[in-house]
Design an enzyme around this catalytic site. Sequence first.
Site, PDB file in Angstrom:
ATOM      1  N   GLY A  31       0.797  -1.225   0.000  1.00 25.09           N
ATOM      2  CA  GLY A  31       0.000   0.000   0.000  1.00 25.09           C
ATOM      3  C   GLY A  31       0.826   1.271   0.000  1.00 25.09           C
ATOM      4  N   ARG A  38       3.669   6.144   2.056  1.00 24.97           N
ATOM      5  CA  ARG A  38       4.106   7.534   2.231  1.00 24.97           C
ATOM      6  C   ARG A  38       3.558   8.420   1.114  1.00 24.97           C
ATOM      7  NH1 ARG A  38      10.469   7.398   0.394  1.00 24.97           N
ATOM      8  NH2 ARG A  38      10.255   5.873  -1.274  1.00 24.97           N
ATOM      9  N   ASP A  62       3.624  -4.958  -7.411  1.00 24.46           N
ATOM     10  CA  ASP A  62       3.023  -3.740  -6.862  1.00 24.46           C
ATOM     11  C   ASP A  62       3.554  -2.490  -7.548  1.00 24.46           C
ATOM     12  OD1 ASP A  62       5.318  -4.816  -5.164  1.00 24.46           O
ATOM     13  OD2 ASP A  62       5.323  -2.717  -4.546  1.00 24.46           O
TER      14      ASP A  62
END
Length: 533
Positions: free
Chosen positions: A116, A119, A287
Site C-alpha cells: 500500500g 508515504r 506492486d
Amino acid sequence: MLGNEKSLIRDLKSWKFRNPPNYAELPINENPEYNVPVAVKDAVFSKVPTEPLTGKLHLVCVSEDAMKDILDLDPEVAETEEFVDMVAGKYLPEGGLTVCHRYGGYQFGYWADQLGDGRAHILGDYVNRKGESWQPQLKGSGETPYSRFGDGRAVLRSSIREMIASEACYYLGIPTTRAAALVVSDDHKVWRDKSYSGAARQERAAVVMRLAPAWYRLGSFEILLKRKEPHIMKQLADFVIKHHFPNIPSDDPDRYVKWYSEVAHTNLDMVATWQGVGFTHGVLNTDNVSVLGVTIDYGPYGFMQHYYEHYVPNTSDDAGRYAFNKQPEILVWNLEKFAEALEPILSDDEKQRIKDIKNTLANYVKNKINVTYMRKLGLSEVRDGDEKLVKDLLQMMQQTMADYTQTFRQLAELDVSQLSDVTSLESKWSLVKVSKASQWEKWVQKYCERLEQENVNEEVRRARMLKVNPLYIPNNWILQEAIADAEKNDFGKVRLLLKIFKNPYEVNEEAEKLGYSSQPPSWSYGIKLSCSS
C-alpha cells in the site's frame, strides 16, 4: 496545449477538484488511527490526512508542461505560497479527498502481503480543460496505515530522481506517470541508511507531486485474492474498466477478458520502449506495475551507460532478477500473477481464454522489441535475419563497452559509407569503441545490405534514426551532480535538466558544455542505487 495561455488558472484558490472524486465510488476505510500500521480489510482506500512538511520550504523545481497541459495552471502559480503549501501537504484545494491506496504484491518473486501507499496521498480527482481526469498524489507526505516500518517520508535525492525521470521518460516516448513539482524543507530531517551499511545519517525531507489518471496496480487485485475479497475485486475491476478503459463497454460480457488483454499488451508495449532507451526499472515487483500500462514508482532505476545485457542498477538485486535483459520476461511473469488474481471473478471459459492470451505474451513482447530495434536502425519492418543483425551489434557493444545510447545516436550522425572509415569515426567516441570489435566490418556490410533490401536512402535512414535515438538521457552520474548541488540549495542544475530532457533528441549547447553526450567520467561506471529513499 488546448487554447491559449490566457485561459490558464492564475489563482490556486479558484482551482478545484471534482467533488466527489470518482474513486469515492469505491470502499474507503476510515480508521481514526490513520497513521498506525494495520491490516486493512474490505477496502480499496484508506481515508488519511497528510502530515505536512515542517520548517522553511523551498520549491526545488516545477514541470511547466505538466502544470499547463494537465493541471491548467499558469506556471507562475508555482511561485506562490499556496502552491508550495499544497505540495508540502499543508493546503488541500476545494473538493479534495486525501486517500491512500491499499495493495499487495510479489517482491522479488515472493508474496509480500499488504503493502500500500506507505508515504503517498492522493489529493483528489481533477478534470482539466480537455476533459481528462488526473489524480495528483503527494509522495513523502506522512505516515499511513500502510507505512509498515517506514516514517512516511521521502528525501531530496530520491525525490529529484523521481521528478526528473518521470518527465524525461515522457519526452522519450515512454508511457509514464508525470511529476508536477518538488518541495524540500530546510528543517524537517529524517534518518536514512543510504547504503544499508549501518551508517545512517540525517537527510532533508521532500515531497514530489506525481500525476496519473489513476494509481491502480497489479497488486491492487492480488491483495483482494489473498484476503478472499472477491466482492471488492469485482467492484474494483468494473470501476477501473468503466473509468479508465472507455473502449470496453461496462456491460460487455467479455469485458474481463478484453480488459486483461489490454492491460497485458499495454504493459508489454511499455517495456519495449524501456528496452529501446536502456531504461532499467530496478524493482519490477507486481506492486510496481500499473494496470494502465504506464511506468510507475521510480526508485533505484538506471539508464544503462555502456551496453551490458545483465545491467542491474539496484544494490538489493544480487541475483539480477530485474536485470535489463530480463525485464520483458518479468513483465510476462507479473501478468501471469495478475491473471491468477482475477480468477475469483472469472468463469471457466474466461479463465481458459485468458490462459490462451498468456501463452502469446512472450512472443508478443519479443516482436515488439524487434520492431523497436528496427526503428533504432532506421528500418521499417522486421525480416528474417534481423534478430541476428541486432544481436551481433549488441554483442560487439558489450565486448567493447560501447555506450548504448551514443552508439545508436552516432550511427545516425554518419553516412553508412563512413562507418568503415577510421577518420570519419574519430569524432564519434562510442563508435570508435565498437568499431574495434573484430566483426565490425562484417556487421557494417550486413547492415548496408539490409538497408538496400528496403531501399532506404541515407536521408531517410538518418532522419528516422535521429527521431528515435536520443542524444541525452538521465544517466545516474548526471543526476548525482544535480543532487549534490541541490543538497546545498542550488537548484539550478535540477531545473536545467528538466529543460534538457524536454528535448532529448535535439542538440543543446548547455548540455554539450556539461558533457552530457560525451564519454561519461570514469567514476560514473558501476553506480548503483538502494531502495533507501
